[in-house]
Every structure is written in C-alpha cells, then in structure tokens.
Motif scaffolding. Structure first.
Motif, short mmCIF file in Angstrom:
data_model
loop_
_atom_site.label_atom_id
_atom_site.label_comp_id
_atom_site.label_asym_id
_atom_site.label_seq_id
_atom_site.Cartn_x
_atom_site.Cartn_y
_atom_site.Cartn_z
N MET A 1 -82.53 77.29 -21.61
CA MET A 1 -82.62 75.97 -21.87
C MET A 1 -81.86 74.77 -20.47
SD MET A 1 -84.65 74.23 -24.95
CE MET A 1 -85.78 75.55 -24.71
N ILE A 2 -82.54 74.35 -19.76
CA ILE A 2 -81.56 73.66 -19.74
C ILE A 2 -81.95 71.73 -20.37
CG2 ILE A 2 -81.43 71.86 -17.57
CD1 ILE A 2 -82.28 74.29 -16.23
N PHE A 3 -80.91 71.18 -20.36
CA PHE A 3 -81.39 69.77 -21.60
C PHE A 3 -80.37 68.86 -20.39
CE2 PHE A 3 -80.85 72.69 -24.55
CZ PHE A 3 -81.25 72.60 -26.01
N LEU A 4 -80.90 67.94 -20.81
CA LEU A 4 -81.12 66.77 -19.72
C LEU A 4 -80.74 65.49 -20.28
CD1 LEU A 4 -85.02 66.30 -17.65
CD2 LEU A 4 -82.65 67.21 -16.93
N ALA A 5 -79.84 64.90 -19.85
CA ALA A 5 -78.72 63.64 -19.91
C ALA A 5 -79.82 62.81 -20.68
CB ALA A 5 -77.85 63.32 -19.07
N TYR A 6 -79.66 61.96 -22.09
CA TYR A 6 -80.41 61.05 -22.81
C TYR A 6 -80.86 59.84 -21.58
CZ TYR A 6 -80.63 63.48 -26.61
OH TYR A 6 -80.75 64.47 -27.68
N LEU A 7 -82.02 59.27 -21.64
CA LEU A 7 -81.41 57.60 -20.65
C LEU A 7 -80.95 56.85 -21.39
CD1 LEU A 7 -84.92 58.50 -18.66
CD2 LEU A 7 -83.06 58.99 -17.96
N TYR A 8 -80.73 57.01 -22.47
CA TYR A 8 -80.28 56.43 -23.22
C TYR A 8 -79.23 56.04 -24.21
CZ TYR A 8 -84.68 56.23 -26.59
OH TYR A 8 -85.50 57.40 -27.03
N ASP A 9 -78.64 55.82 -25.11
CA ASP A 9 -77.85 55.27 -26.25
C ASP A 9 -78.85 55.98 -27.23
OD1 ASP A 9 -75.55 55.90 -24.68
OD2 ASP A 9 -75.44 53.30 -24.65
N LEU A 10 -78.34 57.41 -28.34
CA LEU A 10 -79.68 57.11 -28.97
C LEU A 10 -78.83 55.96 -30.38
CD1 LEU A 10 -79.86 61.07 -29.73
CD2 LEU A 10 -81.45 59.42 -29.08
N PRO A 11 -79.74 55.92 -30.71
CA PRO A 11 -79.56 54.56 -32.67
C PRO A 11 -78.48 55.82 -33.54
CG PRO A 11 -81.31 55.18 -32.44
CD PRO A 11 -81.06 56.00 -31.44
N ASN A 12 -77.72 54.94 -34.23
CA ASN A 12 -77.27 55.60 -35.70
C ASN A 12 -78.13 55.66 -36.17
OD1 ASN A 12 -75.97 57.00 -37.16
ND2 ASN A 12 -73.85 54.89 -37.41
N ALA A 13 -78.29 56.92 -36.55
CA ALA A 13 -79.91 56.98 -37.85
C ALA A 13 -78.65 57.45 -39.02
CB ALA A 13 -80.59 57.97 -37.43
N THR A 14 -77.37 57.23 -39.59
CA THR A 14 -76.95 57.48 -40.53
C THR A 14 -77.40 56.62 -42.00
OG1 THR A 14 -74.94 56.61 -40.22
CG2 THR A 14 -76.50 59.28 -39.78
N GLU A 15 -78.08 55.02 -41.12
CA GLU A 15 -77.26 54.20 -42.09
C GLU A 15 -78.89 53.11 -42.65
OE1 GLU A 15 -74.76 51.64 -39.67
OE2 GLU A 15 -73.13 52.86 -40.21
N GLY A 16 -80.00 53.72 -42.53
CA GLY A 16 -81.28 53.69 -42.77
C GLY A 16 -81.92 52.71 -41.50
N ASP B 1 -83.00 49.84 -41.21
CA ASP B 1 -83.22 47.94 -40.42
C ASP B 1 -82.14 48.48 -39.27
OD1 ASP B 1 -81.96 49.58 -42.89
OD2 ASP B 1 -81.20 47.47 -43.51
N ALA B 2 -80.64 49.46 -39.86
CA ALA B 2 -79.49 49.44 -38.97
C ALA B 2 -80.55 49.97 -37.64
CB ALA B 2 -78.83 50.36 -39.76
N ILE B 3 -81.31 50.39 -37.35
CA ILE B 3 -81.50 51.21 -36.53
C ILE B 3 -82.20 50.42 -35.47
CG2 ILE B 3 -83.23 52.79 -35.21
CD1 ILE B 3 -83.02 54.56 -36.83
N VAL B 4 -82.70 48.93 -36.10
CA VAL B 4 -84.07 48.40 -35.28
C VAL B 4 -82.46 47.24 -34.54
CG1 VAL B 4 -85.13 46.37 -35.64
CG2 VAL B 4 -86.16 48.57 -37.05
N ASN B 5 -82.11 47.02 -36.13
CA ASN B 5 -80.43 45.87 -35.20
C ASN B 5 -79.82 46.24 -34.80
OD1 ASN B 5 -79.29 44.01 -35.72
ND2 ASN B 5 -78.48 43.78 -38.46
N GLN B 6 -79.54 47.73 -33.67
CA GLN B 6 -79.21 47.89 -32.91
C GLN B 6 -80.10 47.84 -31.92
OE1 GLN B 6 -78.10 52.23 -33.36
NE2 GLN B 6 -77.07 51.97 -35.71
N MET B 7 -81.46 48.32 -32.48
CA MET B 7 -81.94 47.89 -31.02
C MET B 7 -82.33 46.52 -30.31
SD MET B 7 -85.83 49.58 -30.50
CE MET B 7 -86.35 48.79 -31.68
#
Lengths: 114, 144
Positions: free
Chosen positions: A1-16, A18-24
């Motif tokens: 299986m070939i994994f393609l590179a992500y098109l964007y930086d994944l958010p840090n999902a360890t802080e909840g 609201d933190a994801i939305v804030n990063q976005m």
C-alpha cells in the motif's frame, strides 16, 4: 500500500475539539468564523422570509432582518470568549449590523391615527 | 413610508434604546465570561453608548417643557390649527442628534471612514431631516 503525503498539516487532536477549531481558524482557514456568522444570518433571514411568504403570501423583511442579526450576535459573542476565533472589528461589525437592522425595523412601521 | 409625528418619535427613541441595550448586553456578556474580545475595547462604540445615553437624558428633561407648552397651546375660535410649531419642537428635532450618531457609527464601521460613501450619508441625513419637517407641517396643516 502506498501512502500519499498529506495535503495539509493535521491538527493536534490531543487538546480537545476547541483547540482543533482554534488551530484551523488561526491557520489554514482564516475565514471560518465570518463565514459561519454570514451563514447564520442568511439561513435565518432568507429562510424566514421564504417560509413566511409561502405560508401567508407576504413577508415582514425588517422583522426577519433584526431576528437574523440578533441570531448572528449570539454565536459571535460565544466566539469572543476564547482568543483566536473572532477579531474585535468583526464583532463590532455584527453589533453595527444589529443597530442598522434595528433602525430599519423601528422605522418600517405603518402610520397610526395620531 | 408614511409616518405620523408620534410614531416617528417613538421609532427614533426605540432605536436609541435598542442601541444602548445591545451594546450594554455585549459588554456585560464579555465582563461576566471574562471574554478575550470585549466590545468595551472599541472606543467609538463605547462613546456612542455614552452619547446616546446623554441624548436620551436630554430628551427626557426637555419633554417636560414640551408637555407644558402643549398644555398652554391655544386654538382661536373658528380655527382648527395651532398658531406655532412649539408643541412639536421636542418630537424629532431633539432626538435627531442621537439618531445621527447611531446611524453614523455602523456606516463608518462597515463602509470605512473613506470619503467614497460620504455623499450617501450626507444626503440620507438631509433627506431624513426634510421628511421630519414635512411630517410636522402635515400634522399642523394637513397635506403639504
């Protein structure tokens, strides 16, 4: 299986969520909050006018305008609690929209007998 | 939209009261929840609330004098109109400064302080003053 590179930086999902939305909102999607507020205003304003026109044959535009602007103010105030969601000038514009629609609403009344 | 003098005055006062209420509610919400973004940080919006409160206070004080002038108004026998516009001086002429401030701030915040829309605001305020004057005249004398 070939994994393609992500098109964007994944958010840090360890802080909840609201933190994801804030990063976005502060990073990849800067206009998220204004578009949410614009969507809220339009869905109430256009939806209310359309349904009232279908049910009664006419629509009270100024009343739906002030209802929509006040509906927009509530999420805008909630967004203002935490840093990173909304800017002060956007919140001021929402307040200004409330004042303008209030002026439209109160001036859009029929003449009385006095 | 055709409006009577009393309806027009009520509309302008309600706009002023709504402006004070919406700004006070927003500032109170920010203070109660320790919000990072606070409306009170915008000096022009805070100044508008203060100016509107002062204007309404002046309106309240002047309305007592106008009430007295209404009571003292005499109509000559055989005439069905008042002799002067004194009883109507308070109606919208007193509150027009408050309305001007209220309309100017949203205009400035949304459209900016550039001179591009300046003629729009100036024309609109001139039109509003003209309509108010015509409504007072119509109340006294009938259709102008």
């Amino acid at each position: 299986m070939i994994f393609l590179a992500y098109l964007y930086d994944l958010p840090n999902a360890t802080e909840g969520v609201d933190a994801i939305v804030n990063q976005m909102t502060t990073g990849s999607f800067y206009w998220f909050v204004p578009m949410i507020l614009f969507f809220t205003f339009c869905i109430v304003f256009i939806g209310g006018i359309t349904r009232q026109r279908i049910r009664t044959g006419t629509a009270d535009y100024s009343a739906w305008g002030i209802i929509a602007s006040m509906t927009t103010l509530l999420p805008a105030l909630l967004f203002s609690v935490q840093a990173g969601f909304i800017r002060l000038d956007w919140l001021v514009i929402v307040i200004s929209l409330n004042i303008l629609t209030a002026f439209w609403f109160f001036m859009d009344k029929k003449v009385t007998e006095v | 939209m055709e409006k009577s003098t009393i309806t027009l005055t009520i509309s302008l006062v309600m706009v002023a009261l709504f402006t004070i209420a919406i700004i006070s509610f927003s500032v109170g919400f920010a203070n109660d929840n320790s919000a990072v973004i606070n409306i009170a940080d915008d000096p022009e919006l805070s100044a508008l609330s203060t100016e509107t409160t002062t204007g309404l206070s002046d309106f309240k004080d002047d309305s007592e004098g106008t009430y007295s002038s209404i009571l003292e108004t005499t109509i000559e026998p055989g005439s069905d109109v008042a002799q002067s516009t004194g009883p109507f001086a308070i109606t919208a002429g007193n509150i027009i400064g408050v309305t001007k401030n209220i309309i100017y701030l949203p205009y400035k915040k949304i459209f900016g302080s550039g001179s591009g829309f300046g003629i729009f605001f100036t024309t609109f305020m001139g039109f509003l003053v003209l309509i108010i004057g015509l409504l007072m005249y119509k109340t006294l004398r009938g259709n102008p």
